[in-house]
Design a protein around this motif. Structure first.
Motif: not given
Length: 197
Positions: A84-97
């Protein structure tokens, strides 16, 4: 029991609400770890509830992929069923997604696809919108462009500024997030089906 990892950047009000919900033994999910991209104030909620936490410091866009690798290592260590991204203000890198998709969800303070991006509340006010909302989505490779799992409208009042509007959206976000996590945990919501083209 659904194992949940929560990633934050700030005060963690959604995290707090989720931790309160999962503290109920009848709730079908548990938060197993909380991660942050900085020494976020919201990590105190994890401490209060006795939940392990980690910090993978953000060191700038030039090191985004390395940051993503470290984040991925931490997530793999805890083996959550849902991130759950809960106010994470960074875009996740494609590899993590790619590694966790479609098992990553995010809350957003707008009625998507209206007003995506980091300033959804400000953008709704700037557009003169009469109403905005809150959404919970599956994270994909775009910016707030993944499949919508739940959303609800919130009216914009004439006297609203960014702070007051956001404060009225937050309780709706929390309620939607808790319900989405519950529905995933009991099998009412199939993220694979939701993300199918």
């Amino acid at each position: 029991m659904l194992r949940v990892a929560v990633l934050i950047s700030g005060a963690g009000s959604n995290l707090q609400a989720l931790l309160e919900a999962t503290a109920d033994p009848a709730f079908p999910a548990q938060v197993v770890v909380v991660g942050a991209d900085r020494q976020a104030a919201g990590l105190a909620h994890a401490d209060h509830f006795g939940i392990p936490s980690f910090v993978v410091p953000w060191r700038g866009a030039a090191e985004r992929e390395a940051w993503g690798e470290q984040l991925q290592q931490q997530l793999e260590r805890w083996q959550p069923d849902l991130v759950v991204l809960s106010g994470l203000m960074k875009l996740l890198p494609a590899a993590v997604v790619e590694a966790w998709s479609p098992r990553i969800v995010n809350t957003h303070p707008a009625y998507l696809p209206e007003f995506p991006g980091a300033h959804g509340v400000r953008d709704a006010l700037a557009a003169g919108a009469a109403r905005t909302g809150a959404s919970v989505i599956v994270v994909d490779s775009g910016v707030d462009s993944g499949p919508i799992l739940a959303q609800e409208r919130v009216p914009v009042l004439p006297e609203d500024d960014e702070h007051t509007l956001h404060e009225r959206i937050k309780p709706v976000e929390r309620r939607l997030l808790i319900d989405v996590v519950r529905r995933i945990a009991v099998g009412e919501l199939d993220l694979t089906a939701a993300s199918a083209p």
